[in-house]
Scaffold this motif. Structure first.
Motif, PDB file in Angstrom:
ATOM      1  N   ILE A  13       0.861  -1.180   0.000  1.00  0.00           N
ATOM      2  CA  ILE A  13       0.000   0.000   0.000  1.00  0.00           C
ATOM      3  C   ILE A  13       0.895   1.226   0.000  1.00  0.00           C
ATOM      4  N   GLU A  14       0.887   1.921  -1.125  1.00  0.00           N
ATOM      5  CA  GLU A  14       1.752   3.084  -1.332  1.00  0.00           C
ATOM      6  C   GLU A  14       3.208   2.771  -0.956  1.00  0.00           C
ATOM      7  N   GLU A  39      -6.793   0.789   3.377  1.00  0.00           N
ATOM      8  CA  GLU A  39      -6.709   2.198   3.778  1.00  0.00           C
ATOM      9  C   GLU A  39      -7.380   3.043   2.707  1.00  0.00           C
ATOM     10  N   GLU A  40      -8.472   3.655   3.073  1.00  0.00           N
ATOM     11  CA  GLU A  40      -9.294   4.406   2.112  1.00  0.00           C
ATOM     12  C   GLU A  40      -8.498   5.490   1.395  1.00  0.00           C
ATOM     13  N   GLY A  41      -8.655   5.516   0.070  1.00  0.00           N
ATOM     14  CA  GLY A  41      -8.018   6.536  -0.744  1.00  0.00           C
ATOM     15  C   GLY A  41      -6.580   6.258  -1.113  1.00  0.00           C
ATOM     16  N   LYS A  42      -6.015   5.135  -0.641  1.00  0.00           N
ATOM     17  CA  LYS A  42      -4.613   4.843  -0.929  1.00  0.00           C
ATOM     18  C   LYS A  42      -4.485   3.794  -2.038  1.00  0.00           C
ATOM     19  N   ALA A  43      -3.520   4.046  -2.919  1.00  0.00           N
ATOM     20  CA  ALA A  43      -3.263   3.121  -4.028  1.00  0.00           C
ATOM     21  C   ALA A  43      -2.477   1.912  -3.519  1.00  0.00           C
ATOM     22  N   THR A  88      -0.154  -2.727 -10.548  1.00  0.00           N
ATOM     23  CA  THR A  88      -0.614  -1.537  -9.827  1.00  0.00           C
ATOM     24  C   THR A  88      -1.718  -0.803 -10.582  1.00  0.00           C
ATOM     25  N   ARG A  89      -1.878  -1.087 -11.889  1.00  0.00           N
ATOM     26  CA  ARG A  89      -2.840  -0.392 -12.739  1.00  0.00           C
ATOM     27  C   ARG A  89      -3.602  -1.398 -13.591  1.00  0.00           C
TER      28      ARG A  89
END
Length: 287
Positions: A13-14, A39-43, A88-89
């Protein structure tokens, strides 16, 4: 890191490896599962590693029940056996990609979603590993769309996270080599929930109690505040003392003339020394 023989996988996570809880291994079929805190909002990214050089492996990645990517790890030359990959994408159009992100699940009070919510396959990131064989075919890179259905506010899934997508990133259209998946080797499953839910269900340890020893920065702030207050009180006291001294000096100046006059009144004026001698008789009949 989840491990099955020469295969392993983990979630970052990030850029930081997610802590894994309650790891379980099932041998037949080979399946390794664990829990991680979303974790909300984390890539985030899913990392894979294969230390075998014998065969090519295809890793089918699914999020919330939707297949989004199938990376292939091809054997390397002799002596270079460690093969790694990362997702990741995901591609959402021939020329667009978007990052994988943990998102808040939207809720609704519309009862038509109450039954549907129970069947939503959310809260899991899954990797299925297969032996792979090159089909010697190419085709356009596959594109995916993630569902964005809300859940009913009374559903057990309320309060969970889901997989969302980040900002659009543009790139040139590309083709992909097509591989055939042959034999299933293992499955890695990362079940995710917000940390508070994992703690409430006893999956993750509870938060540590407040530290008994005070924070040094808090101590410095408290001492500075007390020192400032003491200096302020001292300034007030010094100012009051100066006022008292000034008042006392003015009183002394006023009283000094009266005191001198009083001393003058008390002073007795003496006449000339008497000519009489004690015991002497004076004849008043003589001329």
């Amino acid at each position: 890191m989840l491990v099955s023989e020469n295969l392993s996988a983990w979630v970052e996570i990030e850029g930081i490896a997610a802590q894994e809880y309650n790891i379980k291994v099932k041998e037949d079929p080979k399946r390794v599962t664990c829990w991680i805190a979303s974790e909300e909002g984390k890539a985030f990214g899913v990392h894979i590693k294969d230390t075998s050089c014998r065969i090519a492996t295809c890793w089918t990645l699914s999020v919330d029940g939707v297949e989004v990517h199938s990376p292939v790890l091809v054997p390397r030359p002799k002596g270079e056996c460690e093969r790694t990959g990362c997702v990741t994408r995901v591609r959402v159009s021939p020329t667009e990609q978007r990052a994988l992100v943990f998102s808040r699940m939207s809720t609704t009070d519309d009862d038509q979603y109450l039954e549907r919510s129970a069947h939503l396959n959310v809260g899991e990131i899954t990797l299925d590993i297969w032996t792979a064989q090159d089909s010697e075919r190419t085709g356009p890179a596959s594109c995916v769309q993630l569902p964005n259905d809300p859940v009913h506010e009374k559903s057990k899934k309320s309060g969970m996270h889901c997989i969302g997508l980040g900002a659009v990133e543009h790139e040139e259209s590309a083709t992909a080599e097509l591989w055939d998946c042959i034999d299933h080797l293992a499955t890695f499953s990362f079940k995710y929930r917000p940390l508070a839910l994992l703690q409430a269900n006893g999956i993750a340890p509870p938060p540590p109690p407040a530290s008994a020893s005070p924070d040094p920065e808090e101590i410095d702030r408290a001492v500075s505040a007390e020192e400032k207050e003491l200096k302020h009180q001292m300034e007030i006291m010094q100012q009051r003392l100066a006022e008292l001294e000034k008042s006392r000096g003015a009183k002394r100046v006023k009283e000094e003339p009266d005191t001198a006059a009083q001393r003058a009144r008390k002073r007795v004026k003496r006449g000339p020394k008497s000519a009489f001698v004690s015991g002497e008789v004076i004849d008043l009949t003589s001329e």
